[in-house]
Design a protein around this motif. Structure first.
Motif: not given
Ligand SMILES: CSCCC(=O)C(=O)COP(=O)(O)O
Ligand SMILES: [Mg+2]
Length: 261
Positions: A51-53, A60-61, A93-94, A112-113
């Motif tokens: 899920e995290c990936q 990233r997209k 990412v952060v 989503q995150l």
């Protein structure tokens, strides 16, 4: 207290969350602060999970699509294994999440995150979804009158269900006939309201949309959906034109259904 008659053709009430059912301060100061304070730790703890990936892949997209925007933060692929490389990608990412949140962006990737991160916060009792006190009694009354009630928020459906499932009023998910998020389309585009009507199985003019954001009201109205702008403590001010153009309510109790006695 004002009274706003609900047109007789309305069969469903569609509700925004932030600034409508729920104080902006709760979303900004509790929910969003939780993300900003915990995102690094969360990514470190869950990085290997599918899920995290998936969440990182979506971010990233989105970062690639955002590359031409001022201040955009790219998210590199891990180019090798090892602690240092992992830390470099996690930090990107952060930084990307912080950048998106500084602009209050409503991208599906960010939402989503956020929804996945809030799961633990609600389940452990760390956070309870705040709801204005008029909301639950009014919705119960509307439902007794035969009205369907739906949520449409930029927050993911999972995040919506957490907020209402672990709310200050208890689990109130039974009050809703369905949920929509930006997978159906952005709230500022009229096509989204046509898709929602099709999904509910009614015409757009059978829906009344309540929101605090005039741009969302305008998009809904363009699709022939009825709208009212909600004024709550802490909401952004409206211009004089907006105040005179839109129907305004400051509490759900101000809505008057034709069948109400
Ligand atoms: C579902 S709780 C979090 C709300 C959120 O993330 C958000 O961006 C608020 O958007 P809304 O469309 O409810 O104003
Ligand atoms: Mg809102």
């Amino acid at each position: 207290m004002g009274v706003l008659p609900v047109p007789a053709e309305v069969r469903a009430i569609l509700l925004d969350i932030e600034g409508t059912t729920t104080p902006i301060a709760f979303v900004q100061e509790t929910l969003f602060s939780y993300i900003k304070d915990n995102v690094k730790e969360y990514l470190r703890a869950h990085w290997e999970e599918e899920e995290c990936q998936r969440d990182v892949g979506l971010l990233r997209k989105q970062a690639q699509e955002d590359s031409s925007l001022d201040g955009a933060v790219p998210i590199p692929l891990e180019s090798s294994s090892g602690e240092e490389e992992l830390e470099r990608v996690i930090q990107a990412v952060v930084d990307n999440v912080h950048w998106q949140m500084s602009l209050d962006r409503k991208t599906m990737a960010l939402k989503q995150l956020q929804g996945h991160m809030w799961r633990a916060a609600y389940a452990t009792g760390h956070v309870k979804g705040e709801i204005f006190e008029d909301v639950v009694p009014a919705i119960r009354k509307w439902r007794e009158a035969g009205m369907k009630v739906y949520i449409y928020s930029s927050g993911s459906i999972e995040a919506q269900k957490l907020l209402f499932g672990y709310s200050t009023e208890g689990d109130i998910l039974e009050l809703f006939d369905g949920h929509f998020d930006t997978k159906i389309g952005p709230k500022v585009e009229s096509e989204s309201y046509r898709r929602i009507a099709a999904s509910i199985g009614c015409a757009t003019n059978n829906i009344l949309f309540l929101t605090d954001v005039p741009r969302e009201a305008s998009a809904a109205e363009e699709a022939d959906t009825h709208v009212a702008v909600v004024i709550r403590p802490g909401n952004a001010g409206l211009t004089d034109d907006e105040k005179s153009y839109y129907s305004l309510i400051s509490s759900f109790t101000e809505l008057f259904l034709p069948s109400s006695t």
